[in-house]
Design a protein around this motif. Structure first.
Motif, PDB file in Angstrom:
ATOM      1  N   PRO A  89      18.344  96.022 -14.052  1.00  0.00           N
ATOM      2  CA  PRO A  89      18.731  95.410 -12.792  1.00  0.00           C
ATOM      3  C   PRO A  89      18.147  96.608 -11.346  1.00  0.00           C
ATOM      4  CG  PRO A  89      19.730  94.478 -14.013  1.00  0.00           C
ATOM      5  CD  PRO A  89      18.658  95.389 -14.720  1.00  0.00           C
ATOM      6  N   GLN A  90      17.821  97.973 -12.291  1.00  0.00           N
ATOM      7  CA  GLN A  90      17.851  99.253 -10.808  1.00  0.00           C
ATOM      8  C   GLN A  90      16.049  99.183 -10.471  1.00  0.00           C
ATOM      9  OE1 GLN A  90      18.402 102.429 -13.555  1.00  0.00           O
ATOM     10  NE2 GLN A  90      20.478 102.140 -14.241  1.00  0.00           N
ATOM     11  N   SER A  91      15.504  98.010 -11.308  1.00  0.00           N
ATOM     12  CA  SER A  91      14.071  98.139 -10.729  1.00  0.00           C
ATOM     13  C   SER A  91      13.769  96.788  -9.468  1.00  0.00           C
ATOM     14  CB  SER A  91      12.909  97.493 -11.282  1.00  0.00           C
ATOM     15  OG  SER A  91      13.525  96.603 -11.948  1.00  0.00           O
ATOM     16  N   VAL A  92      14.832  95.857  -8.866  1.00  0.00           N
ATOM     17  CA  VAL A  92      15.550  94.460  -8.340  1.00  0.00           C
ATOM     18  C   VAL A  92      15.429  94.893  -7.129  1.00  0.00           C
ATOM     19  CG1 VAL A  92      15.796  92.272  -8.302  1.00  0.00           C
ATOM     20  CG2 VAL A  92      15.437  93.409 -10.515  1.00  0.00           C
ATOM     21  N   THR A  93      15.583  94.791  -6.019  1.00  0.00           N
ATOM     22  CA  THR A  93      15.612  94.760  -4.694  1.00  0.00           C
ATOM     23  C   THR A  93      16.893  94.574  -4.422  1.00  0.00           C
ATOM     24  OG1 THR A  93      13.829  93.739  -3.388  1.00  0.00           O
ATOM     25  CG2 THR A  93      12.957  96.163  -3.850  1.00  0.00           C
ATOM     26  N   ALA A  94      17.385  94.145  -3.139  1.00  0.00           N
ATOM     27  CA  ALA A  94      18.047  93.766  -2.020  1.00  0.00           C
ATOM     28  C   ALA A  94      17.225  92.471  -1.807  1.00  0.00           C
ATOM     29  CB  ALA A  94      19.223  94.160  -0.980  1.00  0.00           C
ATOM     30  N   VAL A  95      16.297  92.758  -1.255  1.00  0.00           N
ATOM     31  CA  VAL A  95      15.500  91.184  -1.266  1.00  0.00           C
ATOM     32  C   VAL A  95      14.446  90.311  -2.566  1.00  0.00           C
ATOM     33  CG1 VAL A  95      13.235  90.498   0.340  1.00  0.00           C
ATOM     34  CG2 VAL A  95      14.192  92.448   1.186  1.00  0.00           C
ATOM     35  N   ASP A  96      14.474  91.161  -3.255  1.00  0.00           N
ATOM     36  CA  ASP A  96      14.264  90.038  -4.766  1.00  0.00           C
ATOM     37  C   ASP A  96      15.750  89.207  -5.151  1.00  0.00           C
ATOM     38  OD1 ASP A  96      11.528  91.290  -4.760  1.00  0.00           O
ATOM     39  OD2 ASP A  96      12.436  92.793  -6.741  1.00  0.00           O
ATOM     40  N   LEU A  97      16.553  89.863  -5.077  1.00  0.00           N
ATOM     41  CA  LEU A  97      17.956  89.479  -4.759  1.00  0.00           C
ATOM     42  C   LEU A  97      18.362  88.074  -4.596  1.00  0.00           C
ATOM     43  CD1 LEU A  97      20.581  92.271  -5.660  1.00  0.00           C
ATOM     44  CD2 LEU A  97      19.020  90.698  -7.732  1.00  0.00           C
ATOM     45  N   ALA A  98      18.264  88.171  -2.947  1.00  0.00           N
ATOM     46  CA  ALA A  98      18.747  87.292  -1.574  1.00  0.00           C
ATOM     47  C   ALA A  98      17.066  86.499  -2.653  1.00  0.00           C
ATOM     48  CB  ALA A  98      18.294  87.729  -0.870  1.00  0.00           C
ATOM     49  N   THR A  99      16.239  86.483  -2.458  1.00  0.00           N
ATOM     50  CA  THR A  99      15.430  85.615  -2.719  1.00  0.00           C
ATOM     51  C   THR A  99      14.858  84.924  -3.954  1.00  0.00           C
ATOM     52  OG1 THR A  99      13.406  87.172  -2.127  1.00  0.00           O
ATOM     53  CG2 THR A  99      12.492  85.716  -3.317  1.00  0.00           C
ATOM     54  N   ALA A 100      15.392  85.533  -5.067  1.00  0.00           N
ATOM     55  CA  ALA A 100      16.035  85.322  -6.913  1.00  0.00           C
ATOM     56  C   ALA A 100      16.914  84.336  -6.845  1.00  0.00           C
ATOM     57  CB  ALA A 100      16.696  85.943  -7.689  1.00  0.00           C
ATOM     58  N   ALA A 101      17.626  84.100  -5.251  1.00  0.00           N
ATOM     59  CA  ALA A 101      19.326  83.542  -5.261  1.00  0.00           C
ATOM     60  C   ALA A 101      18.316  81.549  -4.935  1.00  0.00           C
ATOM     61  CB  ALA A 101      20.812  84.237  -4.409  1.00  0.00           C
ATOM     62  N   ILE A 102      17.995  82.151  -4.298  1.00  0.00           N
ATOM     63  CA  ILE A 102      16.952  80.362  -4.078  1.00  0.00           C
ATOM     64  C   ILE A 102      16.071  79.920  -4.054  1.00  0.00           C
ATOM     65  CG2 ILE A 102      18.978  80.933  -1.608  1.00  0.00           C
ATOM     66  CD1 ILE A 102      15.930  81.434   0.018  1.00  0.00           C
ATOM     67  N   ASP A 103      15.590  80.520  -4.354  1.00  0.00           N
ATOM     68  CA  ASP A 103      14.164  80.522  -5.621  1.00  0.00           C
ATOM     69  C   ASP A 103      14.230  80.304  -7.335  1.00  0.00           C
ATOM     70  OD1 ASP A 103      11.554  79.187  -6.386  1.00  0.00           O
ATOM     71  OD2 ASP A 103      10.991  80.948  -4.927  1.00  0.00           O
ATOM     72  N   PRO A 104      14.043  79.005  -7.685  1.00  0.00           N
ATOM     73  CA  PRO A 104      13.703  79.439  -9.408  1.00  0.00           C
ATOM     74  C   PRO A 104      12.554  80.346  -9.755  1.00  0.00           C
ATOM     75  CG  PRO A 104      14.960  77.277  -8.656  1.00  0.00           C
ATOM     76  CD  PRO A 104      14.602  78.055  -7.263  1.00  0.00           C
ATOM     77  N   GLU A 105      12.132  79.914  -8.906  1.00  0.00           N
ATOM     78  CA  GLU A 105       9.997  80.133  -9.266  1.00  0.00           C
ATOM     79  C   GLU A 105      10.415  82.185  -9.242  1.00  0.00           C
ATOM     80  OE1 GLU A 105       7.000  77.816  -7.747  1.00  0.00           O
ATOM     81  OE2 GLU A 105       7.677  75.961  -8.318  1.00  0.00           O
ATOM     82  N   ALA A 106      11.194  82.291  -8.019  1.00  0.00           N
ATOM     83  CA  ALA A 106      10.847  83.525  -7.676  1.00  0.00           C
ATOM     84  C   ALA A 106      11.580  84.390  -8.901  1.00  0.00           C
ATOM     85  CB  ALA A 106      11.350  83.823  -6.547  1.00  0.00           C
TER      86      ALA A 106
END
Length: 128
Positions: A89-106
């Motif tokens: 999780p330290q290598s995941v950005t806030a933008v990645d987290l936001a994207t992951a919340a709405i896009d299962p493929e992402a």
């Protein structure tokens, strides 16, 4: 590109609405912290599952565990994937987290990339 901006703009607004600039109310900070903890916990679960799959598919892991008992294999696998769950999780950005919340493929791609970045380091730690 315009679609991406149109998609990320409402998320950015929603995330900034949760931020408290005064720091005196305390009411919002508990909800935000709880949400962050739940998001991190969900990410760790997904990372742990992906780690287990990736580890079992590694030829070196398959060779190394041939002479191990099931209990030894499970213990070492738990140690490695626990490490990956903590570090990835330290290598995941806030933008990645936001994207992951709405896009299962992402989300799948983000989890896969995070596991890939950390699994080798964790295997090396477990072997030491």
């Amino acid at each position: 590109m315009k679609k991406l901006i149109a998609l990320l703009a409402p998320i950015a607004l929603a995330l900034t609405a949760c931020a408290s600039t005064t720091g005196t109310t305390g009411g919002n900070s508990t909800a935000t912290t709880t949400t962050q903890q739940l998001g991190t916990a969900a990410l760790k679960i997904a990372i742990n599952a992906k780690c287990t799959t990736e580890l079992n598919n590694l030829p070196a892991w398959q060779t190394a565990t041939k002479l191990m008992t099931a209990e030894q294999k499970t213990n070492i696998q738990g140690e490695i994937c626990g490490c990956v769950s903590d570090k990835a999780p330290q290598s995941v950005t806030a933008v990645d987290l936001a994207t992951a919340a709405i896009d299962p493929e992402a989300r799948a791609t983000i989890v896969s990339n995070a596991v890939t970045k950390t699994i080798n380091a964790c295997v090396a730690e477990a072997v030491k």
